[in-house]
Design an enzyme around this catalytic site. Sequence first.
Site, short mmCIF file in Angstrom:
data_model
loop_
_atom_site.label_atom_id
_atom_site.label_comp_id
_atom_site.label_asym_id
_atom_site.label_seq_id
_atom_site.Cartn_x
_atom_site.Cartn_y
_atom_site.Cartn_z
CG PHE A 149 -0.31 0.47 2.50
CD1 PHE A 149 -0.18 1.83 2.79
CD2 PHE A 149 0.21 -0.44 3.42
CE1 PHE A 149 0.43 2.26 3.95
CE2 PHE A 149 0.84 -0.02 4.57
CZ PHE A 149 0.95 1.33 4.85
CE LYS A 173 -2.92 -8.24 -4.47
NZ LYS A 173 -3.39 -7.20 -3.48
CD GLU A 176 -5.58 -5.87 0.07
OE1 GLU A 176 -4.57 -5.66 -0.64
OE2 GLU A 176 -5.65 -6.78 0.90
CB SER A 226 4.65 -7.26 5.93
OG SER A 226 3.74 -8.25 5.50
CB CYS A 281 10.30 -0.22 2.75
SG CYS A 281 10.94 0.43 1.21
CD GLU A 381 8.22 -2.88 8.41
OE1 GLU A 381 7.62 -3.95 8.22
OE2 GLU A 381 8.68 -2.19 7.49
P1 NAD Z 1 1.45 -6.55 3.09
O1 NAD Z 1 2.49 -7.60 3.22
O2 NAD Z 1 0.32 -6.55 4.03
O3 NAD Z 1 0.80 -6.58 1.61
C1 NAD Z 1 1.59 -6.57 0.46
C2 NAD Z 1 0.80 -7.23 -0.67
O4 NAD Z 1 0.57 -8.60 -0.35
C3 NAD Z 1 -0.57 -6.61 -0.93
O5 NAD Z 1 -0.79 -6.58 -2.31
C4 NAD Z 1 -1.51 -7.56 -0.22
O6 NAD Z 1 -2.78 -7.61 -0.84
C5 NAD Z 1 -0.82 -8.89 -0.33
N1 NAD Z 1 -1.04 -9.76 0.84
C6 NAD Z 1 -1.29 -9.38 2.10
N2 NAD Z 1 -1.37 -10.46 2.90
C7 NAD Z 1 -1.17 -11.54 2.12
C8 NAD Z 1 -1.12 -12.94 2.37
N3 NAD Z 1 -1.30 -13.44 3.59
N4 NAD Z 1 -0.87 -13.76 1.34
C9 NAD Z 1 -0.67 -13.27 0.10
N5 NAD Z 1 -0.71 -11.96 -0.20
C10 NAD Z 1 -0.95 -11.09 0.81
O7 NAD Z 1 2.24 -5.15 3.12
P2 NAD Z 1 1.62 -3.70 3.17
O8 NAD Z 1 1.05 -3.47 4.53
O9 NAD Z 1 0.77 -3.45 1.99
O10 NAD Z 1 2.94 -2.83 2.97
C11 NAD Z 1 3.79 -2.47 4.03
C12 NAD Z 1 4.95 -3.43 4.15
O11 NAD Z 1 5.68 -3.47 2.92
C13 NAD Z 1 5.97 -2.99 5.19
O12 NAD Z 1 6.39 -4.14 5.89
C14 NAD Z 1 7.10 -2.40 4.37
O13 NAD Z 1 8.37 -2.44 4.98
C15 NAD Z 1 7.06 -3.29 3.18
N6 NAD Z 1 7.70 -2.65 2.04
C16 NAD Z 1 8.94 -3.09 1.69
C17 NAD Z 1 9.60 -2.49 0.65
C18 NAD Z 1 10.96 -2.96 0.26
O14 NAD Z 1 11.46 -2.50 -0.77
N7 NAD Z 1 11.60 -3.85 0.99
C19 NAD Z 1 8.99 -1.45 -0.07
C20 NAD Z 1 7.72 -1.03 0.30
C21 NAD Z 1 7.09 -1.65 1.37
#
Ligand code: NAD
Length: 496
Positions: A149, A173, A176, A226, A281, A381
């Site tokens: 997000f 994808k 959401e 994450s 991040c 985090e």
């Molecule tokens: P998230 O892991 O909740 O979601 C990321 C994506 O995965 C979304 O598209 C979501 O719909 C999907 N998703 C969520 N749960 C899932 C599951 N159980 N199985 C399969 N798909 C699933 O992350 P978020 O809250 O959207 O974003 C924040 C996180 O992203 C933070 O931890 C941040 O550090 C990380 N992030 C990392 C980087 C990097 O370059 N390392 C960059 C941006 C964000």
Amino acid sequence: MERITHWIDGTHWSGTAARTSPVHDPATGEVTAALDLADGAVVDQAVASAVAASAGWRRASLTQRARVLFAFRQLLAERAEDVAALITAEHGKVLSDALGEVTRGLEVVEFACGMPHLLKGSHSEGVSSGVDVHSVRQPLGVVAVVSPFNFPAMVPLWFVPVAIAAGNAVVLKPSEKDPSAPDLMAQLWKEAGLPDGVLTVLHGDREAVDHLLRHPDVRAVSFVGSTPVARHVYETATAHGKRVQALGGAKNHMLVLPDADLDLAADAAVNAGFGSAGERCMAISAVVAVEPVADALVAKIAERVARLRTGDGRRGCDMGPLVTREHRDRVAGYVAAGVDAGAELVVDGRDVQPDGSPDGFWLGPTLFDRVTPGMSVYTDEIFGPVLSVVRVGSYDEGLGLINANPYGNGTAIFTNDGGAARRFEYEVEVGMVGVNVPIPVPMAYYSFGGWKQSLFGDSHAHGAEGVHFFTRGKVVTSRWLDPGHGGVDLGFPTHS
Ligand code: NAD
């Protein structure tokens, strides 16, 4: 109520979704749209469309593909403010910050415009008598990109332009929580001349992602999110034979040495700690102050934090709301846990008076001092506007703390000592390092990625590693017959 749906075959999907998810404006708390969530059948439809499109797109000449990239670059630059407005309306970050993310994404499009050059192989004439060798890199076919997000435009742009320019079809994808920027960008790709089906935007949650990870026609997965989900994506998709790069969470430290310019360090800590409400991040969440500077540094940070204006991102504030009410409450829970654990709460963001609707998901900038490594504000985090100062006695103690952390995304050192900076650069176990630069996000022609639990897989995003990830190598050994050829020889081919 607006409905947001998938983009399949160059148009919005016309089916009826069994499940939808609300999209919020975080600055007002209002539900602004209902988002269709894909089930397995919709994922299959999307992948089938991508498979059909990928064969023709692979055959398009490098010139044709590059021209689409140049046209998309132009359209995105022209519509950058519209994309930014959508980001602010659904993510909450302030407009200038949203525009900044589009700009960084544009840089990757510009990098991918050079794909004809980037895909050049090598050629060796005469490796054996009359035998030549050349190498090429070919696209994989259909690849999936799953994005978080916090950068609804930039993170998709880390991957999509590179994958498309290299000749793949992409199923994106997005998160959401903020789906509208990716939806507008899909329309711009079509306007730029991208054939239908080469880019699909599939909305959904875990159900859609899990189906993509197992789909036999998806060859590779680029994931950002994450750490627990990144690990799950990596393990599942590799078990299904796919190439995977899964970028995970972070806990970024900024080491401030006693000789640092403390005003510069305090500015940097505030910018990197509270920009985008800490939902980056590459945000700095721990300032590691090498004594005796902590008292002075904390005072300078606190003074700057007191001047920050939190409010609706459309009103020229410094910091916007958090993305959802649940996330806001979770972050506020960490603030309470920090107080309970004995950290010194210097600025309490729970008291913030926002310039915005009372129903927004507000939490002001929060500053803790005297945080110790066992506290949850340090170990977890938090992904919110909470900055912790950890006091250490020496460079070695600070370095040890950073290297012991399970994450290794970004870090920075603040010092005027070139030798110390050089030593840190060599010794620190983190993928992206800043020297007097708090958010060292690499330019598009370098690659972005962390170490340890911040990345599963070994390819970083964009730059040379991105091109490598979205292509596979082939080496061709050829001999054109001449009158002297022939003869049976069962020995292993060697050069003669
Ligand atoms: P998230 O892991 O909740 O979601 C990321 C994506 O995965 C979304 O598209 C979501 O719909 C999907 N998703 C969520 N749960 C899932 C599951 N159980 N199985 C399969 N798909 C699933 O992350 P978020 O809250 O959207 O974003 C924040 C996180 O992203 C933070 O931890 C941040 O550090 C990380 N992030 C990392 C980087 C990097 O370059 N390392 C960059 C941006 C964000």
